[in-house]
Design a protein around this motif. Sequence first.
Motif, PDB file in Angstrom:
ATOM      1  N   MET A   1      85.328  20.312  71.103  1.00 21.42           N
ATOM      2  CA  MET A   1      86.015  19.093  71.451  1.00 21.42           C
ATOM      3  C   MET A   1      85.564  18.634  72.835  1.00 21.42           C
ATOM      4  N   MET A   2      85.256  17.368  72.967  1.00 22.30           N
ATOM      5  CA  MET A   2      84.775  16.821  74.225  1.00 22.30           C
ATOM      6  C   MET A   2      85.931  16.620  75.206  1.00 22.30           C
ATOM      7  N   GLU A   3      85.697  16.997  76.470  1.00 22.62           N
ATOM      8  CA  GLU A   3      86.723  16.815  77.491  1.00 22.62           C
ATOM      9  C   GLU A   3      87.011  15.338  77.696  1.00 22.62           C
ATOM     10  N   LYS A   4      88.254  14.999  77.867  1.00 16.62           N
ATOM     11  CA  LYS A   4      88.653  13.640  78.225  1.00 16.62           C
ATOM     12  C   LYS A   4      88.485  13.470  79.730  1.00 16.62           C
ATOM     13  N   THR A   5      88.175  12.243  80.136  1.00 15.76           N
ATOM     14  CA  THR A   5      88.056  11.941  81.560  1.00 15.76           C
ATOM     15  C   THR A   5      89.296  11.187  82.019  1.00 15.76           C
ATOM     16  N   ILE A   6      89.899  11.689  83.077  1.00 12.43           N
ATOM     17  CA  ILE A   6      91.070  11.048  83.662  1.00 12.43           C
ATOM     18  C   ILE A   6      90.698  10.563  85.057  1.00 12.43           C
ATOM     19  N   LEU A   7      91.014   9.316  85.321  1.00 14.88           N
ATOM     20  CA  LEU A   7      90.888   8.760  86.667  1.00 14.88           C
ATOM     21  C   LEU A   7      92.289   8.702  87.245  1.00 14.88           C
ATOM     22  N   THR A   8      92.488   9.339  88.380  1.00 13.71           N
ATOM     23  CA  THR A   8      93.779   9.253  89.048  1.00 13.71           C
ATOM     24  C   THR A   8      93.596   8.650  90.425  1.00 13.71           C
ATOM     25  N   ALA A   9      94.376   7.616  90.681  1.00  9.88           N
ATOM     26  CA  ALA A   9      94.381   6.970  91.994  1.00  9.88           C
ATOM     27  C   ALA A   9      95.697   7.343  92.656  1.00  9.88           C
ATOM     28  N   GLY A  10      95.619   7.878  93.843  1.00 11.18           N
ATOM     29  CA  GLY A  10      96.861   8.267  94.491  1.00 11.18           C
ATOM     30  C   GLY A  10      96.658   8.818  95.875  1.00 11.18           C
ATOM     31  N   ASP A  11      97.784   9.109  96.490  1.00 13.16           N
ATOM     32  CA  ASP A  11      97.739   9.613  97.851  1.00 13.16           C
ATOM     33  C   ASP A  11      97.377  11.096  97.863  1.00 13.16           C
ATOM     34  N   VAL A  12      96.606  11.453  98.854  1.00 14.29           N
ATOM     35  CA  VAL A  12      96.275  12.846  99.128  1.00 14.29           C
ATOM     36  C   VAL A  12      96.637  13.095 100.585  1.00 14.29           C
ATOM     37  N   ARG A 119      95.843   3.406 102.417  1.00 11.16           N
ATOM     38  CA  ARG A 119      94.928   2.249 102.486  1.00 11.16           C
ATOM     39  C   ARG A 119      94.068   2.103 101.230  1.00 11.16           C
ATOM     40  N   VAL A 120      94.390   2.852 100.170  1.00 11.29           N
ATOM     41  CA  VAL A 120      93.648   2.683  98.910  1.00 11.29           C
ATOM     42  C   VAL A 120      93.867   1.254  98.431  1.00 11.29           C
ATOM     43  N   SER A 121      92.773   0.569  98.119  1.00  5.74           N
ATOM     44  CA  SER A 121      92.859  -0.849  97.749  1.00  5.74           C
ATOM     45  C   SER A 121      92.573  -1.052  96.263  1.00  5.74           C
ATOM     46  N   CYS A 122      92.892  -2.249  95.804  1.00  5.65           N
ATOM     47  CA  CYS A 122      92.568  -2.622  94.418  1.00  5.65           C
ATOM     48  C   CYS A 122      91.063  -2.535  94.197  1.00  5.65           C
ATOM     49  N   ALA A 123      90.281  -2.914  95.203  1.00  6.14           N
ATOM     50  CA  ALA A 123      88.820  -2.850  95.093  1.00  6.14           C
ATOM     51  C   ALA A 123      88.353  -1.400  94.941  1.00  6.14           C
ATOM     52  N   ASP A 124      88.997  -0.474  95.669  1.00  8.08           N
ATOM     53  CA  ASP A 124      88.662   0.955  95.533  1.00  8.08           C
ATOM     54  C   ASP A 124      88.879   1.408  94.089  1.00  8.08           C
ATOM     55  N   ILE A 125      90.033   1.033  93.531  1.00  7.81           N
ATOM     56  CA  ILE A 125      90.386   1.456  92.178  1.00  7.81           C
ATOM     57  C   ILE A 125      89.464   0.804  91.154  1.00  7.81           C
ATOM     58  N   GLU A 126      89.193  -0.481  91.331  1.00  6.85           N
ATOM     59  CA  GLU A 126      88.305  -1.190  90.402  1.00  6.85           C
ATOM     60  C   GLU A 126      86.928  -0.533  90.383  1.00  6.85           C
ATOM     61  N   SER A 127      86.417  -0.176  91.542  1.00  3.99           N
ATOM     62  CA  SER A 127      85.118   0.480  91.633  1.00  3.99           C
ATOM     63  C   SER A 127      85.134   1.842  90.929  1.00  3.99           C
ATOM     64  N   ALA A 128      86.250   2.562  91.051  1.00  4.21           N
ATOM     65  CA  ALA A 128      86.346   3.889  90.444  1.00  4.21           C
ATOM     66  C   ALA A 128      86.319   3.836  88.924  1.00  4.21           C
ATOM     67  N   PHE A 129      86.662   2.698  88.341  1.00  2.00           N
ATOM     68  CA  PHE A 129      86.627   2.579  86.885  1.00  2.00           C
ATOM     69  C   PHE A 129      85.202   2.677  86.335  1.00  2.00           C
ATOM     70  N   GLY A 130      84.207   2.701  87.213  1.00  2.00           N
ATOM     71  CA  GLY A 130      82.830   2.924  86.795  1.00  2.00           C
ATOM     72  C   GLY A 130      82.610   4.297  86.181  1.00  2.00           C
ATOM     73  N   CYS A 131      83.585   5.197  86.321  1.00  2.00           N
ATOM     74  CA  CYS A 131      83.474   6.522  85.690  1.00  2.00           C
ATOM     75  C   CYS A 131      83.915   6.465  84.224  1.00  2.00           C
ATOM     76  N   TYR A 132      84.330   5.296  83.744  1.00  2.00           N
ATOM     77  CA  TYR A 132      84.740   5.059  82.346  1.00  2.00           C
ATOM     78  C   TYR A 132      85.764   6.084  81.859  1.00  2.00           C
ATOM     79  N   PRO A 133      86.959   6.065  82.475  1.00  2.00           N
ATOM     80  CA  PRO A 133      87.967   7.055  82.103  1.00  2.00           C
ATOM     81  C   PRO A 133      88.584   6.791  80.730  1.00  2.00           C
ATOM     82  N   ASP A 134      89.052   7.862  80.110  1.00  2.57           N
ATOM     83  CA  ASP A 134      89.831   7.751  78.885  1.00  2.57           C
ATOM     84  C   ASP A 134      91.297   7.449  79.204  1.00  2.57           C
ATOM     85  N   LEU A 135      91.712   7.837  80.402  1.00  2.00           N
ATOM     86  CA  LEU A 135      93.086   7.655  80.833  1.00  2.00           C
ATOM     87  C   LEU A 135      93.097   7.380  82.317  1.00  2.00           C
ATOM     88  N   PHE A 136      94.023   6.520  82.754  1.00  2.00           N
ATOM     89  CA  PHE A 136      94.169   6.196  84.172  1.00  2.00           C
ATOM     90  C   PHE A 136      95.596   6.486  84.593  1.00  2.00           C
TER      91      PHE A 136
END
Length: 142
Positions: A1-12, A119-136
């Motif tokens: 089974m292929m691993e799913k990709t998750i993109l998580t945007a959040g504070d660290v 300071r995470v911005s909408c532009a940061d998140i939009e750019s991160a979608f280039g990883c083509y996640p299965d879930l956000f």
Amino acid sequence: MMEKTILTAGDVAMDVLLNVPYAPNGGRTVISKDRYAFTPGGSGAYTAVAARRAGCRVALCSRVGDDEQGQRLLRYFKDEDINIAHVSNDGVNQTSLSVYLLEQFGLGGKVIYSGASARVSCADIESAFGCYPDLFTASLKT
């Protein structure tokens, strides 16, 4: 089974844990005689690590400061095999920090410095979608 990709945007953040007999108030000082600890924290970090340990591929979108704590967090995420290509180094704001005052029977208080991860911005998140996640997922504080 292929691993799913998750993109998580959040504070660290870097969490600082201090054992205290009680939380001070009214300008009082309390001495912590136990050891203190630094540990990675923040909702985005917790989500990313949990998803990775559950077997998913994880890409993290956040910001850290250009400082020692930011470097420690980046090393931690690399060790957890989390894709940090979308964790930006913020040249202006320091890495977010949470100081927890731990009393004998629970949390006595917490102080948060929002720092770079706020300071995470909408532009940061939009750019991160280039990883083509299965879930956000998003867990950002304002």
